[in-house]
Design an enzyme around this catalytic site. Structure first.
Site, PDB file in Angstrom:
ATOM      1  N   LYS A   1       0.813  -1.083   0.083  1.00 21.77           N
ATOM      2  CA  LYS A   1       0.074   0.021   0.025  1.00 21.77           C
ATOM      3  C   LYS A   1       0.883   0.998  -0.064  1.00 21.77           C
ATOM      4  O   LYS A   1       2.126   1.292   0.664  1.00 21.77           O
ATOM      5  CB  LYS A   1      -0.999   0.042   1.390  1.00 21.77           C
ATOM      6  CG  LYS A   1      -1.681   1.270   1.445  1.00 21.77           C
ATOM      7  CD  LYS A   1      -2.634   1.693   0.384  1.00 21.77           C
ATOM      8  CE  LYS A   1      -3.268   2.721   0.555  1.00 21.77           C
ATOM      9  NZ  LYS A   1      -4.420   3.293  -0.740  1.00 21.77           N
TER      10      LYS A   1
ATOM     11  N   GLY B   1      -8.482   7.441   1.023  1.00 24.17           N
ATOM     12  CA  GLY B   1      -7.493   8.573   1.436  1.00 24.17           C
ATOM     13  C   GLY B   1      -6.202   8.324   2.022  1.00 24.17           C
ATOM     14  O   GLY B   1      -6.010   8.949   3.096  1.00 24.17           O
TER      15      GLY B   1
ATOM     16  N   CYS C   1      -2.451   9.842  -6.511  1.00 26.20           N
ATOM     17  CA  CYS C   1      -3.412   9.340  -5.856  1.00 26.20           C
ATOM     18  C   CYS C   1      -4.656  10.628  -5.723  1.00 26.20           C
ATOM     19  O   CYS C   1      -4.136  11.693  -5.550  1.00 26.20           O
ATOM     20  CB  CYS C   1      -3.185   9.375  -4.094  1.00 26.20           C
ATOM     21  SG  CYS C   1      -4.347   9.127  -2.925  1.00 26.20           S
TER      22      CYS C   1
ATOM     23  N   LYS D   1       3.876   5.528 -10.603  1.00 20.76           N
ATOM     24  CA  LYS D   1       2.418   5.146 -10.579  1.00 20.76           C
ATOM     25  C   LYS D   1       1.787   6.421 -11.225  1.00 20.76           C
ATOM     26  O   LYS D   1       1.897   7.521 -10.599  1.00 20.76           O
ATOM     27  CB  LYS D   1       1.894   4.738  -9.360  1.00 20.76           C
ATOM     28  CG  LYS D   1       0.492   4.223  -9.284  1.00 20.76           C
ATOM     29  CD  LYS D   1       0.369   2.661 -10.193  1.00 20.76           C
ATOM     30  CE  LYS D   1      -1.131   2.536 -10.317  1.00 20.76           C
ATOM     31  NZ  LYS D   1      -1.529   1.702  -8.902  1.00 20.76           N
TER      32      LYS D   1
ATOM     33  N   GLY E   1      -5.187  -2.178 -14.366  1.00 10.83           N
ATOM     34  CA  GLY E   1      -6.685  -1.619 -14.899  1.00 10.83           C
ATOM     35  C   GLY E   1      -7.354  -2.479 -15.813  1.00 10.83           C
ATOM     36  O   GLY E   1      -6.926  -2.716 -16.709  1.00 10.83           O
TER      37      GLY E   1
HETATM   38  C1  LIG Z   1      -2.420   6.090  -2.785  1.00 14.58           C
HETATM   39  C2  LIG Z   1      -3.808   6.608  -2.735  1.00 14.58           C
HETATM   40  C3  LIG Z   1      -4.735   6.053  -3.566  1.00 14.58           C
HETATM   41  C4  LIG Z   1      -5.890   5.830  -3.210  1.00 14.58           C
HETATM   42  C5  LIG Z   1      -6.482   5.931  -1.774  1.00 14.58           C
HETATM   43  O1  LIG Z   1      -5.608   5.613  -0.786  1.00 14.58           O
HETATM   44  O2  LIG Z   1      -7.363   6.730  -1.765  1.00 14.58           O
HETATM   45  N1  LIG Z   1      -6.791   5.394  -4.169  1.00 14.58           N
HETATM   46  C6  LIG Z   1      -6.617   4.968  -5.402  1.00 14.58           C
HETATM   47  O3  LIG Z   1      -7.425   4.438  -6.197  1.00 14.58           O
HETATM   48  N2  LIG Z   1      -5.204   5.227  -5.854  1.00 14.58           N
HETATM   49  C7  LIG Z   1      -4.288   5.799  -4.950  1.00 14.58           C
HETATM   50  O4  LIG Z   1      -3.126   6.007  -5.464  1.00 14.58           O
END
Ligand SMILES: C=Cc1c(C(=O)O)[nH]c(=O)[nH]c1=O
Length: 310
Positions: A44, A71, A130, A164, A247
Site C-alpha cells: 500500500k 484517503g 493518488c 505510478k 486496470g
Molecule cells: C495512494 C492513494 C490512492 C488511493 C487512496 O488511498 O484513496 N486510491 C486509489 O485508487 N489510488 C491511490 O493512489
C-alpha cells in the site's frame, strides 16, 4: 508457455502481481500475495507517518468494477520498509515493490532519502496519482511539478525507481508526460491508477462517504483507458523505461491485451479485491492457454506487438 518476466533486470517467475492499495495494507496480506501464484507484490502506498484515511464506507465493489476514496490509509513507511528489509534477507532471490509518496514534496524527499539510505534492494514505485486526498491534486497532472520533483529525486536517489501514473486522456498529454519521463533514469511507469473522481449512485444515494461519493474507479470500466495509456507510453518512452499495466484485468485475455499493448508486468486490483489471491493462478492459467493456442512461448513473443489496421 512461460509467463515469467523481468523489470529493471530483476527476474519474476510470473508477470502478475497486486495493484497498490489492494491486498497489501498489512504484513499478513502481503505474505498471502507473496505465497500465491503472483510473481511479486507492491505495498500500500506508504507515507512518512501512519494514516487513518477517510471515513468509511470508502471502498465499494460494484458489478462492473469498484469505487474508492480511501484517503491514503497506511501503516507508515517504517512498517513496510522494515518488513521488506526482513523479507529480502529471508527470500533474497525474490524482488518486491515498495509504493510511497509524501503528503508534500518535502515529505516525499524525506521518505525517499530514508529508502535510499536503507539496505532496500527491491523496486520503488513513487505514486504520483493518488486522487483521494482532499485538497491534494494528482501530482502527475501537473507536469511542471512532476518534472521538478523528479529532478530533485534523482539528485540523490540511485535505487531502481518507477512512477505510478494516473490515466491521461489527451494525446498531447501523452506526448508531454513521456517527454518528461524520458529525461530521467526511471525504470518503469505503471499505467494506470484508478480513474479519479467517478460517482457511483445506488437508487438516490452515493455509495461511499468521503467527498460526497466521488472516488477512483477501477475494474471493467477502465480497461480501454488503461490499455491506451500502456500503449501510448510504450510508443513514446525510451525502451529502457518499461511499462507496468494496471486496470481492468479480470481474465487472462485482459492480461494478454496489456502485454500486447506493451506491458512487462500486469497488476490486478479490483478483481483481486473481489476474488482473493486465487485470482492469480486462474488468470495465469487463462493467459497460458491463450499463449499456447497462439504458439507464443514467452511474453517477448507478443509484447508490444499490437497490430494496427494500416
Ligand atoms: C495512494 C492513494 C490512492 C488511493 C487512496 O488511498 O484513496 N486510491 C486509489 O485508487 N489510488 C491511490 O493512489
Amino acid at each position: 508457455p512461460s509467463t515469467q518476466t523481468q523489470i529493471a533486470g530483476f527476474q519474476f517467475n510470473n508477470c502478475l502481481m497486486n495493484a497498490a492499495g489492494v491486498a497489501c495494507m498489512t504484513i499478513a496480506e502481503l505474505e498471502e500475495v507473496k505465497n500465491s501464484a503472483a510473481g511479486s507484490f507492491v505495498t500500500k502506498t506508504a507515507t512518512l507517518e501512519p494514516r487513518a484515511g477517510n471515513p468509511e464506507p470508502r471502498y465499494r465493489d460494484v458489478p462492473l468494477g469498484s469505487i474508492n476514496s480511501m484517503g491514503l490509509p497506511n501503516q507508515g513507511l517504517a512498517y513496510y520498509l522494515n518488513y521488506l528489509l526482513d523479507l529480502q534477507n529471508r527470500e533474497p532471490e525474490r524482488t518486491f515493490f515498495l509504493s510511497l509518496v509524501g503528503m508534500s514534496p518535502d515529505e516525499t524527499h524525506t521518505i525517499l532519502r530514508q529508502v535510499q539510505e536503507s539496505g532496500f534492494t527491491g523496486l520503488t514505485e513513487l505514486n504520483l496519482s493518488c486522487p483521494n486526498v482532499p485538497g491534494k491534486p494528482q501530482i502527475a497532472y501537473d507536469f511542471e511539478t512532476t518534472e521538478k520533483l523528479l529532478g530533485e529525486v534523482f539528485a540523490y536517489f540511485s535505487k531502481p525507481l518507477g512512477v505510478k501514473l494516473p490515466p491521461y486522456f489527451d494525446i498531447v498529454h501523452f506526448d508531454q508526460a513521456a517527454a518528461i519521463f524520458n529525461k530521467f533514469p526511471i525504470k518503469f511507469v505503471n499505467c494506470v491508477n484508478s480513474i479519479g473522481n467517478g460517482l457511483y449512485v445506488e437508487d438516490e444515494t452515493v455509495a461511499i462517504r468521503p467527498k460526497n461519493g466521488f472516488g477512483g474507479i477501477g475494474g471493467e470500466y477502465i480497461k480501454p483507458t488503461a490499455l491506451a495509456n500502456v500503449h501510448a507510453f510504450y510508443q513514446r518512452l525510451n525502451p529502457a523505461i518499461q511499462i507496468i499495466g494496471t486496470g481492468g484485468v479480470l481474465t487472462g485475455r485482459d492480461a494478454f491485451e496489456h502485454i500486447l499493448c506493451g506491458a512487462s508486468m500486469v497488476q490486478v486490483g479490483t478483481t483481486l479485491h473481489k476474488e482473493g489471491v486465487s485470482a492469480f493462478a486462474r488468470i495465469t492459467e487463462e493467459l497460458q492457454a491463450i499463449m499456447a493456442e497462439k504458439g507464443y512461448e514467452t511474453l517477448e513473443d507478443f509484447r508490444g506487438k499490437l497490430k494496427y489496421l494500416g
